[in-house]
Design a protein around this motif. Structure first.
Motif, PDB file in Angstrom:
ATOM      1  N   LEU A 283     -35.551 -14.301  12.513  1.00 47.85           N
ATOM      2  CA  LEU A 283     -34.946 -15.427  11.967  1.00 47.85           C
ATOM      3  C   LEU A 283     -34.029 -15.650  10.843  1.00 47.85           C
ATOM      4  CD1 LEU A 283     -35.407 -18.715  11.977  1.00 47.85           C
ATOM      5  CD2 LEU A 283     -37.301 -18.460  10.662  1.00 47.85           C
ATOM      6  N   ARG A 284     -34.082 -14.845   9.933  1.00 49.43           N
ATOM      7  CA  ARG A 284     -33.265 -14.588   8.779  1.00 49.43           C
ATOM      8  C   ARG A 284     -31.742 -14.069   9.494  1.00 49.43           C
ATOM      9  NH1 ARG A 284     -36.927 -11.923   4.614  1.00 49.43           N
ATOM     10  NH2 ARG A 284     -37.720 -13.931   3.298  1.00 49.43           N
ATOM     11  N   LYS A 285     -32.115 -13.019  10.270  1.00 49.28           N
ATOM     12  CA  LYS A 285     -30.595 -12.458  10.711  1.00 49.28           C
ATOM     13  C   LYS A 285     -29.929 -13.571  11.620  1.00 49.28           C
ATOM     14  CE  LYS A 285     -29.145  -8.236  12.255  1.00 49.28           C
ATOM     15  NZ  LYS A 285     -29.491  -6.802  12.644  1.00 49.28           N
ATOM     16  N   ALA A 286     -30.605 -14.351  12.458  1.00 51.81           N
ATOM     17  CA  ALA A 286     -29.993 -15.438  13.117  1.00 51.81           C
ATOM     18  C   ALA A 286     -29.323 -16.092  12.186  1.00 51.81           C
ATOM     19  CB  ALA A 286     -30.814 -16.116  13.761  1.00 51.81           C
ATOM     20  N   LEU A 287     -29.848 -16.620  10.901  1.00 50.85           N
ATOM     21  CA  LEU A 287     -29.367 -17.677   9.987  1.00 50.85           C
ATOM     22  C   LEU A 287     -28.336 -17.124   9.240  1.00 50.85           C
ATOM     23  CD1 LEU A 287     -32.699 -19.244   9.046  1.00 50.85           C
ATOM     24  CD2 LEU A 287     -31.009 -20.479  10.839  1.00 50.85           C
ATOM     25  N   GLU A 288     -28.147 -15.639   9.032  1.00 46.78           N
ATOM     26  CA  GLU A 288     -27.375 -15.141   8.230  1.00 46.78           C
ATOM     27  C   GLU A 288     -25.806 -15.566   8.310  1.00 46.78           C
ATOM     28  OE1 GLU A 288     -28.109 -11.037   8.235  1.00 46.78           O
ATOM     29  OE2 GLU A 288     -26.633 -10.500   6.518  1.00 46.78           O
ATOM     30  N   PRO A 289     -25.297 -15.457   9.579  1.00 49.65           N
ATOM     31  CA  PRO A 289     -23.940 -15.822   9.713  1.00 49.65           C
ATOM     32  C   PRO A 289     -23.458 -17.147   8.937  1.00 49.65           C
ATOM     33  CG  PRO A 289     -24.811 -15.096  11.749  1.00 49.65           C
ATOM     34  CD  PRO A 289     -25.996 -15.047  10.847  1.00 49.65           C
ATOM     35  N   GLU A 290     -24.398 -18.235   8.945  1.00 53.09           N
ATOM     36  CA  GLU A 290     -24.063 -19.514   8.266  1.00 53.09           C
ATOM     37  C   GLU A 290     -24.417 -19.439   6.903  1.00 53.09           C
ATOM     38  OE1 GLU A 290     -21.980 -21.623   9.388  1.00 53.09           O
ATOM     39  OE2 GLU A 290     -21.724 -20.739  11.424  1.00 53.09           O
ATOM     40  N   ARG A 291     -25.192 -18.197   6.319  1.00 48.49           N
ATOM     41  CA  ARG A 291     -25.716 -18.278   5.176  1.00 48.49           C
ATOM     42  C   ARG A 291     -26.895 -19.122   4.804  1.00 48.49           C
ATOM     43  NH1 ARG A 291     -22.180 -15.086   2.109  1.00 48.49           N
ATOM     44  NH2 ARG A 291     -19.993 -14.977   2.994  1.00 48.49           N
ATOM     45  N   PHE A 292     -27.772 -19.252   5.799  1.00 48.91           N
ATOM     46  CA  PHE A 292     -28.890 -19.950   5.697  1.00 48.91           C
ATOM     47  C   PHE A 292     -30.263 -19.235   5.574  1.00 48.91           C
ATOM     48  CE2 PHE A 292     -26.726 -23.857   6.981  1.00 48.91           C
ATOM     49  CZ  PHE A 292     -26.842 -24.696   5.976  1.00 48.91           C
ATOM     50  N   ASP A 293     -29.752 -17.778   5.764  1.00 50.36           N
ATOM     51  CA  ASP A 293     -30.779 -16.972   5.361  1.00 50.36           C
ATOM     52  C   ASP A 293     -31.976 -16.983   4.139  1.00 50.36           C
ATOM     53  OD1 ASP A 293     -28.452 -15.728   4.703  1.00 50.36           O
ATOM     54  OD2 ASP A 293     -29.282 -14.011   4.402  1.00 50.36           O
ATOM     55  N   SER A 294     -31.077 -17.277   3.162  1.00 57.02           N
ATOM     56  CA  SER A 294     -31.895 -17.165   1.794  1.00 57.02           C
ATOM     57  C   SER A 294     -32.730 -18.367   1.823  1.00 57.02           C
ATOM     58  CB  SER A 294     -30.849 -17.352   0.720  1.00 57.02           C
ATOM     59  OG  SER A 294     -29.793 -18.383   0.828  1.00 57.02           O
ATOM     60  N   LEU A 295     -32.737 -19.260   2.668  1.00 58.57           N
ATOM     61  CA  LEU A 295     -33.583 -20.433   2.772  1.00 58.57           C
ATOM     62  C   LEU A 295     -35.138 -20.032   2.937  1.00 58.57           C
ATOM     63  CD1 LEU A 295     -32.486 -23.436   2.755  1.00 58.57           C
ATOM     64  CD2 LEU A 295     -32.924 -23.434   5.289  1.00 58.57           C
TER      65      LEU A 295
ATOM     66  N   GLY B  72     -30.348 -29.814   4.624  1.00 51.27           N
ATOM     67  CA  GLY B  72     -29.084 -29.555   4.189  1.00 51.27           C
ATOM     68  C   GLY B  72     -28.114 -29.735   5.471  1.00 51.27           C
ATOM     69  N   ASP B  73     -27.381 -29.020   5.885  1.00 57.05           N
ATOM     70  CA  ASP B  73     -26.437 -28.618   7.028  1.00 57.05           C
ATOM     71  C   ASP B  73     -27.198 -28.085   8.085  1.00 57.05           C
ATOM     72  OD1 ASP B  73     -24.317 -30.487   7.490  1.00 57.05           O
ATOM     73  OD2 ASP B  73     -22.929 -29.296   6.299  1.00 57.05           O
ATOM     74  N   LEU B  74     -28.306 -27.560   7.954  1.00 57.16           N
ATOM     75  CA  LEU B  74     -29.000 -27.021   9.093  1.00 57.16           C
ATOM     76  C   LEU B  74     -29.862 -28.041   9.657  1.00 57.16           C
ATOM     77  CD1 LEU B  74     -30.070 -24.098  10.344  1.00 57.16           C
ATOM     78  CD2 LEU B  74     -31.761 -24.361   8.733  1.00 57.16           C
ATOM     79  N   HIS B  75     -29.626 -28.050  11.173  1.00 54.85           N
ATOM     80  CA  HIS B  75     -30.307 -29.185  11.908  1.00 54.85           C
ATOM     81  C   HIS B  75     -31.197 -28.537  13.004  1.00 54.85           C
ATOM     82  CE1 HIS B  75     -27.458 -32.578  11.109  1.00 54.85           C
ATOM     83  NE2 HIS B  75     -27.407 -31.855  10.194  1.00 54.85           N
ATOM     84  N   LEU B  76     -32.364 -29.221  13.467  1.00 55.45           N
ATOM     85  CA  LEU B  76     -33.400 -28.637  14.245  1.00 55.45           C
ATOM     86  C   LEU B  76     -33.676 -29.740  15.185  1.00 55.45           C
ATOM     87  CD1 LEU B  76     -35.808 -25.703  14.133  1.00 55.45           C
ATOM     88  CD2 LEU B  76     -36.576 -28.200  15.100  1.00 55.45           C
ATOM     89  N   ASP B  77     -33.233 -29.713  16.386  1.00 58.35           N
ATOM     90  CA  ASP B  77     -33.596 -30.852  17.216  1.00 58.35           C
ATOM     91  C   ASP B  77     -34.626 -30.217  18.471  1.00 58.35           C
ATOM     92  OD1 ASP B  77     -33.696 -33.074  19.201  1.00 58.35           O
ATOM     93  OD2 ASP B  77     -31.821 -32.846  19.891  1.00 58.35           O
TER      94      ASP B  77
ATOM     95  N   GLY C 168     -22.644 -27.211  11.968  1.00 60.32           N
ATOM     96  CA  GLY C 168     -22.201 -27.742  13.170  1.00 60.32           C
ATOM     97  C   GLY C 168     -22.153 -26.603  14.401  1.00 60.32           C
ATOM     98  N   ASN C 169     -22.330 -25.171  13.883  1.00 59.01           N
ATOM     99  CA  ASN C 169     -22.341 -24.383  14.981  1.00 59.01           C
ATOM    100  C   ASN C 169     -23.742 -24.069  15.236  1.00 59.01           C
ATOM    101  OD1 ASN C 169     -19.557 -23.934  14.521  1.00 59.01           O
ATOM    102  ND2 ASN C 169     -20.219 -22.764  12.459  1.00 59.01           N
ATOM    103  N   ASP C 170     -23.761 -23.834  16.732  1.00 52.77           N
ATOM    104  CA  ASP C 170     -24.972 -23.330  17.289  1.00 52.77           C
ATOM    105  C   ASP C 170     -25.638 -22.076  16.668  1.00 52.77           C
ATOM    106  OD1 ASP C 170     -25.511 -25.303  19.061  1.00 52.77           O
ATOM    107  OD2 ASP C 170     -24.571 -24.298  20.940  1.00 52.77           O
ATOM    108  N   VAL C 171     -27.043 -22.143  16.497  1.00 49.19           N
ATOM    109  CA  VAL C 171     -27.471 -21.012  16.069  1.00 49.19           C
ATOM    110  C   VAL C 171     -28.518 -20.692  17.075  1.00 49.19           C
ATOM    111  CG1 VAL C 171     -29.230 -19.873  14.384  1.00 49.19           C
ATOM    112  CG2 VAL C 171     -27.786 -21.686  13.379  1.00 49.19           C
ATOM    113  N   LYS C 172     -28.380 -19.357  17.764  1.00 48.07           N
ATOM    114  CA  LYS C 172     -29.239 -18.958  18.876  1.00 48.07           C
ATOM    115  C   LYS C 172     -30.628 -18.174  18.289  1.00 48.07           C
ATOM    116  CE  LYS C 172     -26.534 -19.420  22.513  1.00 48.07           C
ATOM    117  NZ  LYS C 172     -26.494 -20.842  22.368  1.00 48.07           N
TER     118      LYS C 172
END
Ligand code: CA
Length: 228
Positions: A202-214, A135-140, A150-154
């Protein structure tokens, strides 16, 4: 694309040469001179790929390949068979046994590297530097960056590798042992609880963009990255 490559070859001169070439190409070689030694090493640490000589004293390369393909833990290790014999029948037998590729000796370092790269790309996408997305989660992998909408995930280095592995194997359930093997490279000396700790981070880092449930917990089994 740096990989841990186990070379199984009973001729010391060839073993040294291959190990040298692998290092030159940025890989980390592990060396075994017999099937038994190789299996012992694999029991501790799963390599990213195996270069397996066909003709070995004792158990042959074919025996080793069959054994690895027959066990859940080692089933998916990419294998390239090395052989001095160039007959078509041998090649077919090697591939039927479960090898991913087959190279006839002598081969150039360049040819070997090209084959390694091709097999890893096919069999171990988490080893490559190809960009991946859900989806809108990118990993390079090249720039070591993750972005969501589009927002950086640390992410810490372990969380990055964990996400990279999960995202390149979506929808599949991985046990803690499998994740330790694939992401940490060690299932013997690292505790399974370590996996849970890093999954939480990992979930915590993804939480702000709501990708933690992935990242889904599969009770009693392990973890899965939702494919949808
Ligand atoms: Ca040999």
């Amino acid at each position: 694309m740096a990989a841990t490559v186990l070379v199984v070859e009973d001729e010391p001169a060839i073993l040294d040469l291959i190990a040298y070439n692998l290092k030159q190409a940025g890989h980390e070689p592990l060396c075994a001179e017999s099937a038994e030694q190789a299996l012992q090493m694999i029991a501790n640490v799963l390599p990213d790929l195996i270069l397996l000589d066909w003709m070995l004293p004792g158990a042959s390369g074919i025996d080793v390949a069959k054994r690895l393909r027959g066990h859940e833990r080692t089933r998916n290790i990419p294998i390239i068979m090395l052989s001095a014999r160039s007959e078509e029948g041998d090649k077919l037998l090697g591939l039927e046994t479960g090898a991913d590729d087959y190279i006839t000796k002598p081969f150039s370092p360049r040819e070997l590297n090209a084959r390694i790269k091709a097999v890893l790309r096919r069999r171990a996408p988490q080893m490559t530097s190809d960009e991946v997305r859900v989806g809108d989660l990118h990993l390079d992998p090249a720039s070591h960056r993750v972005s969501a909408h589009g927002n950086d995930v640390k992410l810490g280095p372990t969380e990055f590798r964990l996400l990279h592995f999960l995202i390149t194997h979506p929808g599949r359930v991985h046990s803690r042992t499998q994740l330790l093997d694939q992401v940490w490279g060690d299932h013997v000396f690292v505790e399974e609880r370590t996996v849970d700790v890093h999954i939480q981070r990992l979930r915590k880092a993804l939480e702000p963009e709501r990708f933690d449930s992935l990242i889904q917990t599969v009770r009693g089994t392990g973890y899965r990255l939702s494919a949808s």
